[in-house]
Write an enzyme that holds these catalytic residues in place. Structure first.
Site, PDB file in Angstrom:
ATOM      1  N   CYS A  78       0.747  -1.051   0.083  1.00  0.00           N
ATOM      2  CA  CYS A  78      -0.080  -0.273   0.029  1.00  0.00           C
ATOM      3  C   CYS A  78       0.812   1.245  -0.073  1.00  0.00           C
ATOM      4  O   CYS A  78       1.738   1.408   0.954  1.00  0.00           O
ATOM      5  CB  CYS A  78      -0.753  -0.024   1.250  1.00  0.00           C
ATOM      6  N   CYS A 188      -0.944   3.860  -6.808  1.00  0.00           N
ATOM      7  CA  CYS A 188      -1.651   3.117  -5.765  1.00  0.00           C
ATOM      8  C   CYS A 188      -2.150   1.677  -6.088  1.00  0.00           C
ATOM      9  O   CYS A 188      -2.319   1.447  -7.395  1.00  0.00           O
ATOM     10  CB  CYS A 188      -3.073   3.728  -5.443  1.00  0.00           C
TER      11      CYS A 188
HETATM   12  N1  DGL Z   1      -3.908   0.439  -2.190  1.00  0.00           N
HETATM   13  C1  DGL Z   1      -3.497   1.425  -1.338  1.00  0.00           C
HETATM   14  C2  DGL Z   1      -2.348   2.364  -1.841  1.00  0.00           C
HETATM   15  O1  DGL Z   1      -1.600   1.723  -2.779  1.00  0.00           O
HETATM   16  C3  DGL Z   1      -4.480   2.317  -0.754  1.00  0.00           C
HETATM   17  C4  DGL Z   1      -6.067   2.812  -1.281  1.00  0.00           C
HETATM   18  C5  DGL Z   1      -6.871   3.403  -0.257  1.00  0.00           C
HETATM   19  O2  DGL Z   1      -7.136   2.826   0.688  1.00  0.00           O
HETATM   20  O3  DGL Z   1      -6.999   4.643  -0.354  1.00  0.00           O
HETATM   21  O4  DGL Z   1      -2.219   3.623  -1.735  1.00  0.00           O
END
Ligand code: DGL
Length: 268
Positions: A78, A188
């Site tokens: 993440c 993301c």
């Molecule tokens: N998948 C996450 C990232 O790479 C976060 C997305 C979220 O929860 O807003 O930032």
């Protein structure tokens, strides 16, 4: 590093939700003999616009849960959580961490006109860690930042071809195309599941940069360096376990759309 870990232990991977599964898929392909515990913090997703205090608290709870389950290394799949916690966690916990961050370096290699679009959450883009990373490159290229509220929620619900998802993508991509970008960074992990849609909605020559496969190379490097590669080639190939802090039924139906049918998800 003085390793309390040993090489037969699983790898822990977590994300706010299902986005990190895009990273998991590459890790499983590259390191098929490694067992994996995946945690989606779905009860608190999305992280993208939440107070960073909550992201820090949640990442700590999940990290400590994974350590209690006996993982040998943790992948923070993440960008948002990596930006908030990875530096302090590396100091705090005696376990290797691998994180994800927007792939500006590969974008610089790909761009022809020097205009790069970064699609990421508001929290990633406003973090000190991202600011430090992007500052290193601003003399070389133009970075155009595009927060994408709502997009991770659509992926979280498995709605990758839904009209609302396409509409949101059109809005964000139009803004970037107005800046003449020829390269887009998926900053993301949720957006990796939309790379086909992004490709289709962009000009033909657009380069799309996704660092999920680079993360598996980095993990391989970190495990090798710490003597933590599992050499037991008889490890069951199906040893991936999925957990969620939210509804297991909901996550199961998202997995059906994004990964494969009939995967079992447990609630923690
Ligand atoms: N998948 C996450 C990232 O790479 C976060 C997305 C979220 O929860 O807003 O930032």
């Amino acid at each position: 590093m003085n390793n309390p870990q040993n090489n037969s232990q699983p790898i822990g991977i977590f994300d706010s939700g299902v986005g990190g599964l895009s990273v998991l898929q590459h890790i499983h392909q590259r390191l098929p003999h490694e067992a994996i515990l995946y945690i989606a913090d779905s009860a608190y997703a999305p992280y993208g616009c939440k107070d960073t205090k909550i992201i820090k608290q949640r990442s700590k709870i999940i990290t400590e849960h994974l350590i209690a389950q006996g993982v040998k290394a943790i992948v923070i799949a993440c960008n948002t959580a990596t930006a908030s916690v990875i530096e302090s966690f590396r100091r705090q916990y005696n376990i290797p961490f691998v994180g994800v961050e927007p792939g500006i370096k590969p974008a610089i290699v790909a761009t022809k006109n020097g205009h790069i679009g970064i699609m990421a959450t508001s929290n990633t883009l406003s973090s000190a860690r991202y600011h430090k990373l992007s500052q290193r490159f601003t003399s070389k290229v133009h970075l155009h930042h595009q927060p994408c509220p709502g997009l991770a929620d659509q992926v979280e619900a498995g709605l990758i071809n839904d009209p609302k998802t396409i509409q949101l993508l059109q809005i964000y991509l139009n803004k970037l195309q107005q800046k003449q970008v020829d390269t887009i960074v998926l900053g993301c992990t949720h957006y990796s599941f939309l790379s086909q849609q992004i490709k289709q909605l962009s000009i033909d020559s657009m380069s799309i940069i996704d660092t999920s496969s680079a993360i598996s190379e980095q993990l391989l490097y970190v495990l090798t360096k710490n003597n933590l590669i599992n050499h037991n080639v008889h490890q069951k190939k199906t040893s991936i376990q999925y957990f969620t802090t939210g509804s297991s039924r909901k996550m199961q139906s998202t997995l059906n759309c994004l990964v494969a049918p009939n995967l079992s998800v447990k609630k923690i």
